[in-house]
Design an enzyme around this catalytic site. Structure first.
Site, PDB file in Angstrom:
ATOM      1  N   ASN A  56       0.840  -1.219  -0.065  1.00 47.15           N
ATOM      2  CA  ASN A  56      -0.175   0.071   0.020  1.00 47.15           C
ATOM      3  C   ASN A  56       0.899   1.304   0.036  1.00 47.15           C
ATOM      4  OD1 ASN A  56      -1.691   1.869   0.512  1.00 47.15           O
ATOM      5  ND2 ASN A  56      -2.460   1.217   2.540  1.00 47.15           N
TER       6      ASN A  56
ATOM      7  N   LYS B 102       0.102   4.235  -0.274  1.00 47.16           N
ATOM      8  CA  LYS B 102      -0.511   5.465   0.328  1.00 47.16           C
ATOM      9  C   LYS B 102      -0.247   6.629  -0.657  1.00 47.16           C
ATOM     10  CE  LYS B 102      -0.357   3.316   4.688  1.00 47.16           C
ATOM     11  NZ  LYS B 102      -0.334   3.278   6.222  1.00 47.16           N
TER      12      LYS B 102
ATOM     13  N   HIS C 267      -9.606   1.089   4.853  1.00 47.42           N
ATOM     14  CA  HIS C 267      -8.389   1.217   5.579  1.00 47.42           C
ATOM     15  C   HIS C 267      -8.695   2.171   6.729  1.00 47.42           C
ATOM     16  CE1 HIS C 267      -4.231   2.501   6.495  1.00 47.42           C
ATOM     17  NE2 HIS C 267      -4.030   1.355   5.870  1.00 47.42           N
TER      18      HIS C 267
ATOM     19  N   GLU D 209      -7.131   4.635   7.579  1.00 45.67           N
ATOM     20  CA  GLU D 209      -6.932   6.103   7.346  1.00 45.67           C
ATOM     21  C   GLU D 209      -8.127   6.808   6.628  1.00 45.67           C
ATOM     22  OE1 GLU D 209      -3.157   5.526   5.367  1.00 45.67           O
ATOM     23  OE2 GLU D 209      -2.306   5.096   7.521  1.00 45.67           O
TER      24      GLU D 209
ATOM     25  N   GLU E 177      -5.430  -5.149  10.606  1.00 51.77           N
ATOM     26  CA  GLU E 177      -4.318  -3.804  10.751  1.00 51.77           C
ATOM     27  C   GLU E 177      -4.929  -3.383  11.926  1.00 51.77           C
ATOM     28  OE1 GLU E 177      -2.438  -2.723   6.837  1.00 51.77           O
ATOM     29  OE2 GLU E 177      -4.385  -1.651   6.835  1.00 51.77           O
TER      30      GLU E 177
ATOM     31  N   GLY F  13       2.251   2.439  10.823  1.00 55.61           N
ATOM     32  CA  GLY F  13       3.007   3.578  10.798  1.00 55.61           C
ATOM     33  C   GLY F  13       3.833   4.054  12.120  1.00 55.61           C
TER      34      GLY F  13
ATOM     35  N   SER G  18       3.301  -1.825  10.501  1.00 61.15           N
ATOM     36  CA  SER G  18       4.506  -1.950  10.829  1.00 61.15           C
ATOM     37  C   SER G  18       5.210  -3.455  10.424  1.00 61.15           C
ATOM     38  CB  SER G  18       4.899  -1.633  12.163  1.00 61.15           C
ATOM     39  OG  SER G  18       4.521  -0.397  12.336  1.00 61.15           O
TER      40      SER G  18
HETATM   41  P1  PGA Z   1       2.706   0.426   7.493  1.00 61.90           P
HETATM   42  O1  PGA Z   1       1.135   0.384   6.887  1.00 61.90           O
HETATM   43  O2  PGA Z   1       3.180  -0.693   7.119  1.00 61.90           O
HETATM   44  O3  PGA Z   1       3.397   1.643   7.335  1.00 61.90           O
HETATM   45  O4  PGA Z   1       2.431   0.223   9.134  1.00 61.90           O
HETATM   46  C1  PGA Z   1       0.177  -0.403   6.802  1.00 61.90           C
HETATM   47  C2  PGA Z   1      -1.064  -0.143   6.211  1.00 61.90           C
HETATM   48  O5  PGA Z   1      -1.354   0.974   6.588  1.00 61.90           O
HETATM   49  O6  PGA Z   1      -1.552  -0.844   5.445  1.00 61.90           O
END
Ligand code: PGA
Length: 253
Positions: A10, A12, A96, A98, A168, A174, A214
């Site tokens: 992803n 983003k 997601h 976010e 997640e 993140g 992460s």
């Molecule tokens: P990250 O994000 O690996 O940077 O923690 C995962 C995601 O949001 O899909």
């Protein structure tokens, strides 16, 4: 039961058009043919270019990071599921955290998006996961099951079979703070049990459940060796070719 192993990147809101092409090309060139399905989820503007790069690589596929719930119309700035599909993309990430947190996407809206995606021939990668305070209160399993009930559990079994689940935990996204392999396994098992209760054991056994938050080359082998972890949805670590390739190679033999 051999479930499909999936590693999805992803991106983003990262990478210029040129940088995105370079990253996709580097991954396409380095990817060995294998049973592992690799999915790149770049921003919308990259979809066609990355899909063209992925066309010649049998196990490389493309996803959008979102889509609108309507097929077309006066929705300035939005992108529909049929438009995503027309680029050659085969998947779409939906729900997601976010999108839930910054764009107010809730269960009923996501249910509409999932249906629009399936109708357009896209496979949804449906994200679920709890914020830190919910985990600390011990309500994480209930919340994740609620998220599934609100958006994917009213699908027909035929449609549900096309859905990939991504667990997640919001506190791990993140933050550099990964769920422990035990925490991931426990939740993936709960999710699989909830699917079994709704759709039966066979369909639950066939559903790929990815871990995200992460996940990187250093912790992927331990996470991917858990019996109910079928791969990962990778954010930050998917922006680096070497790191992402190492994650793809992290499944137990
Ligand atoms: P990250 O994000 O690996 O940077 O923690 C995962 C995601 O949001 O899909």
């Amino acid at each position: 039961m051999n479930r499909t192993r999936i590693v999805a990147g992803n991106w983003k809101m990262n990478k210029s058009y040129e940088e995105g092409r370079d990253l996709a090309k580097a991954i396409a060139e380095n990817l060995q043919p294998s049973e592992t399905v690799v999915v790149l989820a770049p921003p919308f503007i990259h979809l066609r270019g990355v899909a063209a790069i992925a066309e010649g690589v049998s196990n490389l596929h493309v996803a959008a990071q979102n889509c609108h719930q309507e097929n077309s119309g006066a929705y300035t700035g939005e992108i529909s599921a049929p438009m995503v599909r027309s680029t050659g993309a085969e998947y779409v990430i939906l729900g997601h955290s976010e999108r839930r947190q910054y764009f107010g996407e809730d269960g009923p809206l996501l249910a509409d998006k999932v249906k629009a995606a399936l109708a357009a021939g896209l496979k949804p990668i449906f994200c679920c996961g709890e914020p830190l305070e919910i985990r600390e209160a011990g309500a994480h399993v209930a919340l994740v099951v609620e998220q599934l009930e609100a958006s994917v559990f009213d699908l027909s079994p035929e449609d549900f079979a096309k859905v990939v689940i991504a667990y997640e935990p919001v506190w791990a996204i993140g933050t550099g703070r990964t769920a422990s392999p035990e925490q991931a396994q426990d939740m993936h098992k709960e999710i699989r049990d909830a699917i079994a209760k709704k759709y039966g054991r066979d369909l639950a056994q066939q559903t790929s459940i990815l871990y995200g938050g992460s996940c990187k080359a250093s912790n992927a082998p331990e996470l991917f060796s858990q019996p109910d972890v079928d791969g990962g949805l990778i954010g930050g670590a998917s922006l680096d070719t070497k790191e992402f390739m190492a994650i793809i190679g992290s499944f137990p033999a």
